[in-house]
Design a protein around this motif. Structure first.
Motif, short mmCIF file in Angstrom:
data_model
loop_
_atom_site.label_atom_id
_atom_site.label_comp_id
_atom_site.label_asym_id
_atom_site.label_seq_id
_atom_site.Cartn_x
_atom_site.Cartn_y
_atom_site.Cartn_z
N MET A 224 9.58 35.96 59.78
CA MET A 224 10.42 36.92 60.47
C MET A 224 10.20 36.77 61.97
N ALA A 225 11.25 37.01 62.77
CA ALA A 225 11.14 36.93 64.22
C ALA A 225 10.87 38.32 64.78
N PRO A 226 9.62 38.64 65.14
CA PRO A 226 9.34 39.95 65.70
C PRO A 226 9.97 40.09 67.07
N LEU A 227 10.31 41.32 67.45
CA LEU A 227 10.97 41.53 68.73
C LEU A 227 10.11 41.06 69.90
N LYS A 228 8.80 41.25 69.78
CA LYS A 228 7.93 40.88 70.90
C LYS A 228 7.97 39.38 71.19
N PHE B 293 11.77 48.68 75.32
CA PHE B 293 12.78 48.51 74.28
C PHE B 293 12.11 48.37 72.92
N GLN B 294 11.02 47.61 72.86
CA GLN B 294 10.30 47.42 71.60
C GLN B 294 9.74 48.74 71.08
N GLN B 295 9.22 49.57 72.00
CA GLN B 295 8.67 50.87 71.59
C GLN B 295 9.78 51.78 71.06
N PHE B 296 10.94 51.76 71.73
CA PHE B 296 12.09 52.54 71.28
C PHE B 296 12.49 52.13 69.87
N CYS B 297 12.56 50.82 69.64
CA CYS B 297 12.95 50.32 68.32
C CYS B 297 11.90 50.67 67.26
N ALA B 298 10.63 50.55 67.63
CA ALA B 298 9.56 50.84 66.67
C ALA B 298 9.63 52.29 66.20
N CYS B 299 10.04 53.19 67.08
CA CYS B 299 10.18 54.60 66.70
C CYS B 299 11.23 54.80 65.61
N HIS B 300 12.13 53.81 65.47
CA HIS B 300 13.20 53.90 64.47
C HIS B 300 13.01 52.86 63.35
N GLY B 301 11.78 52.37 63.23
CA GLY B 301 11.46 51.46 62.13
C GLY B 301 12.00 50.06 62.30
N ILE B 302 12.26 49.64 63.53
CA ILE B 302 12.80 48.30 63.80
C ILE B 302 11.73 47.50 64.53
N PHE B 303 11.29 46.42 63.88
CA PHE B 303 10.25 45.59 64.46
C PHE B 303 10.67 44.13 64.59
N SER B 304 11.83 43.78 64.02
CA SER B 304 12.26 42.38 64.02
C SER B 304 13.78 42.31 64.08
N VAL B 305 14.28 41.09 64.34
CA VAL B 305 15.73 40.88 64.35
C VAL B 305 16.32 41.24 63.00
N GLU B 306 15.63 40.86 61.91
CA GLU B 306 16.14 41.12 60.57
C GLU B 306 16.30 42.61 60.29
N ASP B 307 15.43 43.44 60.91
CA ASP B 307 15.54 44.89 60.68
C ASP B 307 16.88 45.45 61.14
N PHE B 308 17.49 44.78 62.14
CA PHE B 308 18.80 45.24 62.62
C PHE B 308 19.88 45.08 61.55
N LEU B 309 19.67 44.14 60.63
CA LEU B 309 20.67 43.90 59.59
C LEU B 309 20.80 45.07 58.63
N ALA C 123 16.83 51.17 46.04
CA ALA C 123 18.14 51.55 46.56
C ALA C 123 18.44 50.91 47.90
N GLY C 124 17.41 50.45 48.62
CA GLY C 124 17.62 49.89 49.95
C GLY C 124 18.20 48.49 49.91
N THR C 125 18.68 48.06 51.08
CA THR C 125 19.28 46.72 51.19
C THR C 125 18.42 45.76 51.98
N GLN C 126 17.24 46.22 52.44
CA GLN C 126 16.43 45.38 53.30
C GLN C 126 16.02 44.09 52.59
N GLY C 127 15.66 44.19 51.29
CA GLY C 127 15.25 43.00 50.57
C GLY C 127 16.31 41.93 50.56
N HIS C 128 17.57 42.32 50.32
CA HIS C 128 18.66 41.36 50.29
C HIS C 128 18.93 40.79 51.68
#
Length: 311
Positions: free
Chosen positions: A1-5, A18-34, A227-232
């Motif tokens: 995975m490509a971490p934001l840092k 920006f990374q701290q803002f994203c981390a507050c919403h459970g986003i740590f990588s490019v893939e998390d945006f998907l 139920a989540g889609t993160q795995g896919h």
């Protein structure tokens, strides 16, 4: 995975704020945006004191994701790709190579599916050995279950028609050309694939001809379900990176996949319909007797079958 840092060097807008803002919403990588609601994320950014810069960061991430999509190709480009993918790497098994009209195709993803003890790992080891016998045939073997065996590699060489004085030299050459990487989860795999893509682009990894993952399903299956889609989304990211590596750097990518129970107790390849279309070539292995049949191939008929011997 490509971490934001890891993106901050190339994209300064993706800074620590920006990374701290994203981390507050459970986003740590490019893939998390998907798998995140970007409209909601933009709304949260709007409330922040640095909203303009945060929104620029979101736009930058979206641009990165967009660049990961395969470009549309015209007919000439597709023809050139088909010609390039006609180059082959032998598996080292004569009957399989004859069946596949020469072996594994460079530029394509080939998947071996089959039950336990059907010969998947054996073919991977034999293919790695065959490719690595030449100086320009380096192999990366991603081992997810401690299946790589240097003794098996040596056994393949001993079975070839070489003088005893040459065997040790050839074995050493082959093993020097195979880089075995233990990987036990999908996140480590994504990290490794991103780094490999970067190394190949900067020509730090010369003469690589084959990438083997034994097995891909053991890394992806744990993140699927629920139920989540993160795995896919993670699975789609792996598929994209493998196709990008194969296509842009002319690699033969060989993966193994196990079988699971389907309707009526009939077994089927793991990872489901979403994964089904990712490999260019899909080969089914059976045992008793050991055989290989075609599930998908760009130039061969489905259900063609050959028997082979597992050593």
């Amino acid at each position: 995975m490509a971490p934001l840092k890891s993106l901050q060097v190339d994209f300064p807008i993706i800074d620590s704020n920006f990374q701290q803002f994203c981390a507050c919403h459970g986003i740590f990588s490019v893939e998390d945006f998907l798998v995140h609601d970007l409209y909601l994320l933009a709304a949260f950014a709007e409330e922040h004191c640095t909203s303009d810069r945060l929104k620029q960061g979101i736009t930058q991430i979206l641009s990165i994701i967009d660049s990961l999509h395969q470009p549309w190709l015209n007919g000439l480009e597709l023809w050139e790709f088909s010609q390039k993918s006609n180059h082959l790497v032998a598996t080292g098994c004569e009957r399989i190579d004859a069946f596949l009209q020469g072996g594994l195709r460079l530029g394509l993803l080939t998947e071996l599916v089959g039950p336990s003890s059907s010969g998947k790992t054996q073919i991977c080891l034999q293919a790695a050995s065959s490719c690595a016998r030449t100086r320009l045939g380096r192999v990366i073997y991603i081992d997810t279950g401690n299946s790589f065996s240097a003794k098996r590699i040596a056994y393949f060489v001993c079975r070839s028609h070489l003088a005893n004085s040459e065997v040790d030299k050839v074995v050493m050459q082959i093993l020097e050309n195979i880089y075995c990487v233990p990987v036990y989860d999908i996140f480590t795999l994504l990290d490794m694939l991103h780094q490999l893509l970067k190394d190949l682009t900067s020509q730090k990894c010369c003469y690589l001809r084959m990438l083997i993952i034994d097995s891909i399903s053991s890394l992806i299956t744990p993140v699927l379900g629920g139920a989540g889609t993160q795995g896919h989304a993670l699975m789609a990211s792996v598929g994209f990176l493998l196709k990008k590596l194969a296509h842009e750097h002319n690699l033969a990518v060989l993966m193994t996949n196990h079988m699971v129970a389907g309707e009526g107790g009939i077994t089927k390849p793991a990872l489901g319909e979403s994964w089904k279309s990712i490999p260019h070539v899909r080969l089914m292995l059976s045992r008793n007797p050991s055989s290989m049949s075609i599930l998908r191939h760009p130039s061969r008929a489905v259900a063609d079958r050959v028997e082979f011997t597992v050593f």
